[in-house]
Design a protein around this motif. Structure first.
Motif, PDB file in Angstrom:
ATOM      1  N   TRP A  58      86.835  58.955  47.038  1.00  0.00           N
ATOM      2  CA  TRP A  58      87.308  58.963  48.066  1.00  0.00           C
ATOM      3  C   TRP A  58      87.078  60.772  48.990  1.00  0.00           C
ATOM      4  CZ3 TRP A  58      89.629  55.519  50.565  1.00  0.00           C
ATOM      5  CH2 TRP A  58      89.934  54.020  50.151  1.00  0.00           C
ATOM      6  N   THR A  59      87.302  60.060  49.953  1.00  0.00           N
ATOM      7  CA  THR A  59      87.241  61.973  50.921  1.00  0.00           C
ATOM      8  C   THR A  59      88.022  61.711  52.270  1.00  0.00           C
ATOM      9  OG1 THR A  59      85.122  62.076  50.286  1.00  0.00           O
ATOM     10  CG2 THR A  59      85.581  64.003  52.211  1.00  0.00           C
ATOM     11  N   ALA A  60      88.555  62.841  52.800  1.00  0.00           N
ATOM     12  CA  ALA A  60      89.043  63.201  53.989  1.00  0.00           C
ATOM     13  C   ALA A  60      89.374  64.041  54.185  1.00  0.00           C
ATOM     14  CB  ALA A  60      91.031  62.948  53.138  1.00  0.00           C
ATOM     15  N   GLY A  61      89.408  64.454  55.538  1.00  0.00           N
ATOM     16  CA  GLY A  61      88.914  65.210  56.304  1.00  0.00           C
ATOM     17  C   GLY A  61      89.477  65.103  57.959  1.00  0.00           C
ATOM     18  N   VAL A  62      88.206  66.213  58.406  1.00  0.00           N
ATOM     19  CA  VAL A  62      88.575  66.212  59.952  1.00  0.00           C
ATOM     20  C   VAL A  62      87.175  65.803  60.467  1.00  0.00           C
ATOM     21  CG1 VAL A  62      89.282  67.757  62.017  1.00  0.00           C
ATOM     22  CG2 VAL A  62      90.405  68.036  59.703  1.00  0.00           C
ATOM     23  N   GLU A  63      87.290  65.230  61.626  1.00  0.00           N
ATOM     24  CA  GLU A  63      86.633  65.040  62.240  1.00  0.00           C
ATOM     25  C   GLU A  63      86.544  64.852  63.851  1.00  0.00           C
ATOM     26  OE1 GLU A  63      85.226  60.662  62.299  1.00  0.00           O
ATOM     27  OE2 GLU A  63      86.937  60.413  63.347  1.00  0.00           O
ATOM     28  N   GLY A  64      85.230  65.520  64.495  1.00  0.00           N
ATOM     29  CA  GLY A  64      85.014  65.765  66.236  1.00  0.00           C
ATOM     30  C   GLY A  64      83.992  65.243  66.387  1.00  0.00           C
ATOM     31  N   SER A  65      83.959  64.871  67.721  1.00  0.00           N
ATOM     32  CA  SER A  65      82.397  64.155  68.993  1.00  0.00           C
ATOM     33  C   SER A  65      82.369  65.501  69.619  1.00  0.00           C
ATOM     34  CB  SER A  65      83.062  62.674  69.105  1.00  0.00           C
ATOM     35  OG  SER A  65      83.152  62.654  67.428  1.00  0.00           O
ATOM     36  N   ILE A  66      81.323  65.604  70.389  1.00  0.00           N
ATOM     37  CA  ILE A  66      81.131  65.486  72.033  1.00  0.00           C
ATOM     38  C   ILE A  66      80.176  64.097  72.113  1.00  0.00           C
ATOM     39  CG2 ILE A  66      80.315  67.225  73.362  1.00  0.00           C
ATOM     40  CD1 ILE A  66      80.574  68.897  71.383  1.00  0.00           C
ATOM     41  N   ILE A  67      80.964  63.776  73.690  1.00  0.00           N
ATOM     42  CA  ILE A  67      80.095  61.895  73.690  1.00  0.00           C
ATOM     43  C   ILE A  67      79.957  62.753  75.292  1.00  0.00           C
ATOM     44  CG2 ILE A  67      80.512  60.126  74.288  1.00  0.00           C
ATOM     45  CD1 ILE A  67      82.305  59.774  72.125  1.00  0.00           C
ATOM     46  N   ASN A  68      77.767  62.647  75.780  1.00  0.00           N
ATOM     47  CA  ASN A  68      78.340  62.534  77.245  1.00  0.00           C
ATOM     48  C   ASN A  68      77.792  60.985  77.825  1.00  0.00           C
ATOM     49  OD1 ASN A  68      77.599  65.638  77.307  1.00  0.00           O
ATOM     50  ND2 ASN A  68      76.312  65.359  76.096  1.00  0.00           N
ATOM     51  N   VAL A  69      78.184  60.293  78.543  1.00  0.00           N
ATOM     52  CA  VAL A  69      78.168  58.878  79.365  1.00  0.00           C
ATOM     53  C   VAL A  69      77.531  59.209  80.186  1.00  0.00           C
ATOM     54  CG1 VAL A  69      79.143  57.326  79.830  1.00  0.00           C
ATOM     55  CG2 VAL A  69      79.863  58.218  77.940  1.00  0.00           C
ATOM     56  N   LYS A  70      76.627  58.319  80.529  1.00  0.00           N
ATOM     57  CA  LYS A  70      76.047  58.865  81.980  1.00  0.00           C
ATOM     58  C   LYS A  70      75.457  57.276  82.743  1.00  0.00           C
ATOM     59  CE  LYS A  70      71.608  60.524  85.193  1.00  0.00           C
ATOM     60  NZ  LYS A  70      70.133  61.097  84.424  1.00  0.00           N
ATOM     61  N   ILE A  71      76.371  57.207  83.148  1.00  0.00           N
ATOM     62  CA  ILE A  71      76.460  55.542  84.144  1.00  0.00           C
ATOM     63  C   ILE A  71      75.337  55.497  85.092  1.00  0.00           C
ATOM     64  CG2 ILE A  71      77.315  53.565  84.842  1.00  0.00           C
ATOM     65  CD1 ILE A  71      80.086  54.362  83.033  1.00  0.00           C
ATOM     66  N   ALA A  72      73.995  54.950  85.196  1.00  0.00           N
ATOM     67  CA  ALA A  72      73.352  54.747  86.444  1.00  0.00           C
ATOM     68  C   ALA A  72      74.486  55.111  88.070  1.00  0.00           C
ATOM     69  CB  ALA A  72      72.192  54.223  86.888  1.00  0.00           C
ATOM     70  N   GLY A  73      74.320  55.932  89.188  1.00  0.00           N
ATOM     71  CA  GLY A  73      75.036  55.789  90.046  1.00  0.00           C
ATOM     72  C   GLY A  73      76.361  56.299  90.452  1.00  0.00           C
ATOM     73  N   LEU A  74      77.040  56.703  89.014  1.00  0.00           N
ATOM     74  CA  LEU A  74      78.286  57.865  88.841  1.00  0.00           C
ATOM     75  C   LEU A  74      78.188  58.584  88.136  1.00  0.00           C
ATOM     76  CD1 LEU A  74      79.806  54.467  87.182  1.00  0.00           C
ATOM     77  CD2 LEU A  74      79.655  55.507  90.067  1.00  0.00           C
ATOM     78  N   GLU A  75      79.579  59.749  88.017  1.00  0.00           N
ATOM     79  CA  GLU A  75      79.264  60.802  87.698  1.00  0.00           C
ATOM     80  C   GLU A  75      78.554  61.064  86.297  1.00  0.00           C
ATOM     81  OE1 GLU A  75      82.126  64.629  87.997  1.00  0.00           O
ATOM     82  OE2 GLU A  75      82.193  62.684  89.070  1.00  0.00           O
ATOM     83  N   LYS A  76      78.294  61.692  85.579  1.00  0.00           N
ATOM     84  CA  LYS A  76      77.922  61.658  84.694  1.00  0.00           C
ATOM     85  C   LYS A  76      79.562  62.455  83.441  1.00  0.00           C
ATOM     86  CE  LYS A  76      75.879  64.912  80.505  1.00  0.00           C
ATOM     87  NZ  LYS A  76      74.865  65.877  80.573  1.00  0.00           N
ATOM     88  N   THR A  77      79.870  61.628  82.818  1.00  0.00           N
ATOM     89  CA  THR A  77      81.515  62.316  82.079  1.00  0.00           C
ATOM     90  C   THR A  77      81.032  62.622  80.550  1.00  0.00           C
ATOM     91  OG1 THR A  77      81.644  60.139  80.874  1.00  0.00           O
ATOM     92  CG2 THR A  77      82.619  60.442  83.268  1.00  0.00           C
ATOM     93  N   GLU A  78      82.040  64.055  80.121  1.00  0.00           N
ATOM     94  CA  GLU A  78      81.915  64.007  78.868  1.00  0.00           C
ATOM     95  C   GLU A  78      83.530  63.876  78.242  1.00  0.00           C
ATOM     96  OE1 GLU A  78      80.906  68.570  78.788  1.00  0.00           O
ATOM     97  OE2 GLU A  78      79.064  67.934  78.745  1.00  0.00           O
ATOM     98  N   ARG A  79      83.558  63.250  77.135  1.00  0.00           N
ATOM     99  CA  ARG A  79      84.493  62.945  75.900  1.00  0.00           C
ATOM    100  C   ARG A  79      84.680  63.821  75.038  1.00  0.00           C
ATOM    101  NH1 ARG A  79      84.852  57.219  74.648  1.00  0.00           N
ATOM    102  NH2 ARG A  79      83.196  56.779  76.307  1.00  0.00           N
ATOM    103  N   TYR A  80      85.278  64.475  74.202  1.00  0.00           N
ATOM    104  CA  TYR A  80      86.071  65.491  73.759  1.00  0.00           C
ATOM    105  C   TYR A  80      86.588  63.966  72.824  1.00  0.00           C
ATOM    106  CZ  TYR A  80      83.784  68.333  76.222  1.00  0.00           C
ATOM    107  OH  TYR A  80      82.767  69.255  77.314  1.00  0.00           O
ATOM    108  N   ARG A  81      86.239  64.714  71.217  1.00  0.00           N
ATOM    109  CA  ARG A  81      87.088  63.967  70.446  1.00  0.00           C
ATOM    110  C   ARG A  81      87.635  65.085  68.900  1.00  0.00           C
ATOM    111  NH1 ARG A  81      85.007  57.675  69.089  1.00  0.00           N
ATOM    112  NH2 ARG A  81      85.672  56.587  70.957  1.00  0.00           N
ATOM    113  N   ILE A  82      88.767  65.130  68.353  1.00  0.00           N
ATOM    114  CA  ILE A  82      89.037  65.701  67.636  1.00  0.00           C
ATOM    115  C   ILE A  82      90.509  64.478  66.512  1.00  0.00           C
ATOM    116  CG2 ILE A  82      90.758  66.795  68.352  1.00  0.00           C
ATOM    117  CD1 ILE A  82      89.295  67.721  65.872  1.00  0.00           C
TER     118      ILE A  82
END
Length: 176
Positions: A58-82
């Motif tokens: 067993w392990t427990a801890g902290v995680e994070g993410s940086i997610i870049n989403v690109k949808i054709a014809g729409l604005e590029k977005t970034e999502r952050y997670r912690i």
């Protein structure tokens, strides 16, 4: 049948061998692409994590993410997670281990200052290369997230994406 066998092989290959009393430092890089008719979307994700292995499994801890989403014809977005995660690891041998991460936390989206939460479960395979340094492989998992912006409708997503996504990561166990 070939996809199923590949999925099982990658699933088994992503197991992580935990060592009691050590610190896990790792991260994944993921890519997903989807095309429906003329609509195409691509996601790129970088997800570091750090955890403490309090038993051999067993392990427990902290995680994070940086997610870049690109949808054709729409604005590029970034999502952050912690958030936090808990991992159960099952060593298969000195070289291979299977693990499953359960993570949950807070997320934001760059468009309209949207906020929400996420929960995911990801089985993976760890290949021990040398002295606790290894490669992690995952081909998807089960996930849920929601996000709500000030002027946008609330979005909720549930995904079961085995075989639809692929991520590769590295990890290192440090003995304390």
């Amino acid at each position: 049948m070939k996809k199923l066998l590949l999925g099982v092989a990658l699933f088994i290959a992503t197991i992580s061998h935990a060592q009691k009393g050590s610190v896990l430092l790792g991260g994944n890089v993921g890519f997903a692409s989807e095309k429906i008719g003329d609509d195409k979307s691509t996601n790129f994700e970088f997800s570091p994590k750090v955890g403490y292995q309090f038993t051999d499994n067993w392990t427990a801890g902290v995680e994070g993410s940086i997610i870049n989403v690109k949808i054709a014809g729409l604005e590029k977005t970034e999502r952050y997670r912690i958030g936090g995660f808990v991992r159960y690891a099952l060593p298969l041998s000195e070289t291979f281990a299977f693990y499953t991460d359960l993570g949950a936390g807070y997320q934001t989206n760059s468009i309209n200052n949207a906020k929400g939460m996420y929960v995911n479960m990801t089985p993976a395979l760890f290949i021990n290369m040398k002295r606790g340094f290894g490669l992690n492989f995952s081909i998807g998992g089960v996930n849920y997230d929601n996000i709500d912006g000030k002027n946008d409708l609330r979005q909720e997503r549930f995904g079961f994406d085995f075989g639809k996504t692929f991520s590769v990561g590295v990890s290192k166990n440090f003995q304390l």
